[in-house]
Scaffold this motif. Sequence first.
Motif, PDB file in Angstrom:
ATOM      1  N   ILE A   1       9.400 -13.802  -6.632  1.00 48.29           N
ATOM      2  CA  ILE A   1       8.430 -12.751  -6.915  1.00 48.29           C
ATOM      3  C   ILE A   1       7.071 -13.292  -6.505  1.00 48.29           C
ATOM      4  O   ILE A   1       6.684 -14.388  -6.921  1.00 48.29           O
ATOM      5  CB  ILE A   1       8.415 -12.381  -8.407  1.00 48.29           C
TER       6      ILE A   1
ATOM      7  N   THR B   1      -3.349 -11.563  -6.273  1.00 49.66           N
ATOM      8  CA  THR B   1      -4.486 -11.172  -7.097  1.00 49.66           C
ATOM      9  C   THR B   1      -5.747 -11.301  -6.258  1.00 49.66           C
ATOM     10  O   THR B   1      -6.062 -12.390  -5.758  1.00 49.66           O
ATOM     11  CB  THR B   1      -4.602 -12.090  -8.339  1.00 49.66           C
TER      12      THR B   1
ATOM     13  N   LYS C   1       0.653 -16.269  -6.418  1.00 46.61           N
ATOM     14  CA  LYS C   1       1.518 -17.003  -7.329  1.00 46.61           C
ATOM     15  C   LYS C   1       2.957 -16.677  -6.956  1.00 46.61           C
ATOM     16  O   LYS C   1       3.294 -15.509  -6.768  1.00 46.61           O
ATOM     17  CB  LYS C   1       1.241 -16.596  -8.775  1.00 46.61           C
TER      18      LYS C   1
ATOM     19  N   SER D   1       4.376  -3.339  -8.199  1.00 44.68           N
ATOM     20  CA  SER D   1       4.452  -4.743  -8.567  1.00 44.68           C
ATOM     21  C   SER D   1       5.340  -4.889  -9.787  1.00 44.68           C
ATOM     22  O   SER D   1       5.441  -3.963 -10.584  1.00 44.68           O
ATOM     23  CB  SER D   1       3.058  -5.313  -8.848  1.00 44.68           C
TER      24      SER D   1
ATOM     25  N   GLN E   1       5.019  -3.509 -13.992  1.00 49.91           N
ATOM     26  CA  GLN E   1       4.121  -2.377 -14.180  1.00 49.91           C
ATOM     27  C   GLN E   1       4.894  -1.121 -14.356  1.00 49.91           C
ATOM     28  O   GLN E   1       5.952  -0.935 -13.914  1.00 49.91           O
ATOM     29  CB  GLN E   1       3.188  -2.213 -12.994  1.00 49.91           C
TER      30      GLN E   1
ATOM     31  N   ARG F   1       3.010 -12.673  -6.588  1.00 48.71           N
ATOM     32  CA  ARG F   1       1.947 -11.930  -7.266  1.00 48.71           C
ATOM     33  C   ARG F   1       0.659 -12.224  -6.514  1.00 48.71           C
ATOM     34  O   ARG F   1       0.222 -13.367  -6.423  1.00 48.71           O
ATOM     35  CB  ARG F   1       1.812 -12.351  -8.715  1.00 48.71           C
TER      36      ARG F   1
END
Length: 72
Positions: free
Chosen positions: A31, A35, A22, A69, A72, A33
């Motif tokens: 940014i 997964t 993403k 990340s 977090q 992400r």
Amino acid sequence: MMGQGMGGAGMNCSMRGMADVKVEQTPTGAILRLTAKNAGQVEEVQRMAQGMQRCMSGSGTQQQGQPASPGQ
């Protein structure tokens, strides 16, 4: 070259099929992400993300004080 990103322009993408990605646009960049698609691939996806961080920073070592990340 816009739109080609990591693994574009004929480069081999070693994470293909391993992770969902993403992209969130920010005023100063983006940014990403990552997964893992299954629990058995989490550590490999994390290693690849850390490798991207080292590559982009121009360093062979992990940057100190940088979170693994966002959020977090």
